[in-house]
Write a protein that holds these residues in place. Structure first.
Motif, PDB file in Angstrom:
ATOM      1  N   SER A   1       0.815  -1.205   0.000  1.00  0.00           N
ATOM      2  CA  SER A   1       0.000   0.000   0.000  1.00  0.00           C
ATOM      3  C   SER A   1       0.857   1.267   0.000  1.00  0.00           C
ATOM      4  N   THR A   2       2.163   1.099  -0.103  1.00  0.00           N
ATOM      5  CA  THR A   2       3.069   2.246  -0.140  1.00  0.00           C
ATOM      6  C   THR A   2       3.554   2.467  -1.561  1.00  0.00           C
ATOM      7  N   THR A   3       3.466   3.697  -2.008  1.00  0.00           N
ATOM      8  CA  THR A   3       3.988   4.043  -3.320  1.00  0.00           C
ATOM      9  C   THR A   3       5.160   4.986  -3.116  1.00  0.00           C
ATOM     10  N   LEU A   4       6.275   4.690  -3.755  1.00  0.00           N
ATOM     11  CA  LEU A   4       7.509   5.422  -3.506  1.00  0.00           C
ATOM     12  C   LEU A   4       8.274   5.536  -4.806  1.00  0.00           C
ATOM     13  N   ARG A   5       8.742   6.740  -5.107  1.00  0.00           N
ATOM     14  CA  ARG A   5       9.553   6.942  -6.306  1.00  0.00           C
ATOM     15  C   ARG A   5      10.679   7.904  -5.992  1.00  0.00           C
ATOM     16  N   ASP A   6      11.913   7.442  -6.200  1.00  0.00           N
ATOM     17  CA  ASP A   6      13.056   8.343  -6.106  1.00  0.00           C
ATOM     18  C   ASP A   6      12.988   9.340  -7.259  1.00  0.00           C
ATOM     19  N   SER A   7      13.520  10.509  -7.033  1.00  0.00           N
ATOM     20  CA  SER A   7      13.403  11.575  -8.021  1.00  0.00           C
ATOM     21  C   SER A   7      14.400  11.389  -9.165  1.00  0.00           C
ATOM     22  N   PRO A   8      13.937  11.263 -10.415  1.00  0.00           N
ATOM     23  CA  PRO A   8      14.875  11.254 -11.544  1.00  0.00           C
ATOM     24  C   PRO A   8      15.616  12.579 -11.695  1.00  0.00           C
ATOM     25  N   PHE A   9      14.984  13.689 -11.239  1.00  0.00           N
ATOM     26  CA  PHE A   9      15.651  14.988 -11.266  1.00  0.00           C
ATOM     27  C   PHE A   9      16.208  15.262  -9.877  1.00  0.00           C
TER      28      PHE A   9
END
Length: 353
Positions: A106-114
């Motif tokens: 239930s966790t959505t996580l994205r490292d920043s491409p910028f």
């Protein structure tokens, strides 16, 4: 190539573009102390907010935000929609949204491409405290004050182009990197596949990838926003142009930034230096890892003597096309147009090793 490495300089003249925590009736700017000297700065969060707002001005809707948690609770959060398929800013700037403490799915996580650093003054600059009085139509005047400063602020940045429009899927608990979609977002990604996205293996993980034209557009949108960036605090009192005074870009095969020390403050604290010898040495050291030319955007009237010396020192490289010097807006918008037109499609995939 896979990354766009860069260094950016903003010129602040009698400005207060990023406020810190105030004291009673005094507004403070953000600043830090290094070796007992004061250096004002603009936080990376503020700079990214300026880019987001400028992208919105260019017609890209921002991901809606939601405040989570009770007002009286210390554990307060604010999240975006965490939908990188639909929103370019969620894609480019990353996010984290947790809806359960016990269920990783239930966790959505994205490292920043910028990725960008703090816009830190290149030399010490002690802010001025401006004293003011509000006395119009009242018997007892209200006293107030605020800080402002003059400084050149510099920060490195890096754009991971293959990750633009590429979203990894949930992994087994404890497996893979912390850059994945939740179950709900994965369903969104499945819908994206129906609209033209493809299933891929990306850096060892299962992922979905938007069509190349959409990925081109998002990278180009970021460069267009950087060319026209506007924002900052206290514009009514300290209006200032926040478009880049100087920006340097270099496509790199790996996630390093050879431009870090080519643009920096002098060791004696005397101000901004743009070091031709440093740039030449870095290009030699990283030969085979960069895809030239080095793109340099330099606003007319900003450090003209430094620019003249830089161009004289790199006359051979400029004549040979290894280094291109022009206006920041022209340079950034031209590269954005080239990205949209497919001139640099190879940059959107990791190089073969």
């Amino acid at each position: 190539m896979a990354y766009l490495a860069g260094k950016i300089v903003l010129a602040v003249t009698a400005g207060a573009p990023n406020n810190g925590r105030g004291e009673a009736t005094t507004g403070r700017v953000k600043k830090t102390v290094i070796r007992q000297q004061t250096y004002p700065y603009v936080s990376a969060q503020a700079f990214r907010r300026w880019l987001r707002d400028t992208m919105t001005d260019h017609g890209s809707p921002c991901s809606p935000t939601e405040r989570v948690g009770k007002k009286e609770s210390k554990a307060q959060k604010a999240t975006t929609a965490a939908d990188p398929v639909r929103y370019a800013d969620d894609d480019l700037f990353g996010y984290m949204k947790a809806t359960s403490k016990t269920d990783d799915a239930s966790t959505t996580l994205r490292d920043s491409p910028f990725m960008c650093g703090t816009l830190l003054a290149v030399e010490p600059a002690r802010p001025t405290e401006d004293f003011g009085v509000m006395a119009r139509g009242i018997d007892e005047p209200v006293l107030h004050s605020h800080e402002f400063y003059t400084a050149d602020l510099a920060a490195p940045f890096l754009l991971d182009l293959p990750r633009v429009g590429t979203f990894t899927l949930p992994q087994a608990r404890g497996a893979g990197k912390a850059n994945y979609l939740s179950t709900e977002a994965a369903l969104q990604a499945s819908a994206a596949i129906e609209a033209g996205a493809t299933a891929v293996t990306f850096r060892g993980q299962s992922a979905v990838r938007l069509p190349l034209p959409a990925r081109r557009e998002r990278a180009a949108l970021l460069l267009d926003a950087m060319a026209d960036i506007a924002g900052g605090a206290k514009k009514g009192l300290h209006y200032g142009d926040r478009t880049p005074a100087l920006v340097m870009l270099l496509p790199m095969a790996g996630g390093v930034n050879p431009l870090e020390f080519a643009i920096s403050g002098a060791e004696d604290g005397s101000g901004l230096q743009v070091r031709a010898a440093t740039l030449r040495a870095e290009l030699d050291a990283w030969r085979g890892e960069w895809d030239g030319p080095v793109h340099v955007g330099w606003r007319p009237g900003f450090k003209d003597a430094t620019r003249k010396q830089f161009e004289a020192d790199l006359a051979e490289e400029i004549a040979g096309g290894q280094v291109l010097v022009g206006h920041p807006r022209t340079m950034l918008r031209t590269m954005a147009a080239d990205l949209r037109g497919g001139a640099h499609d190879a940059w959107f995939d990791d190089p073969a090793r």
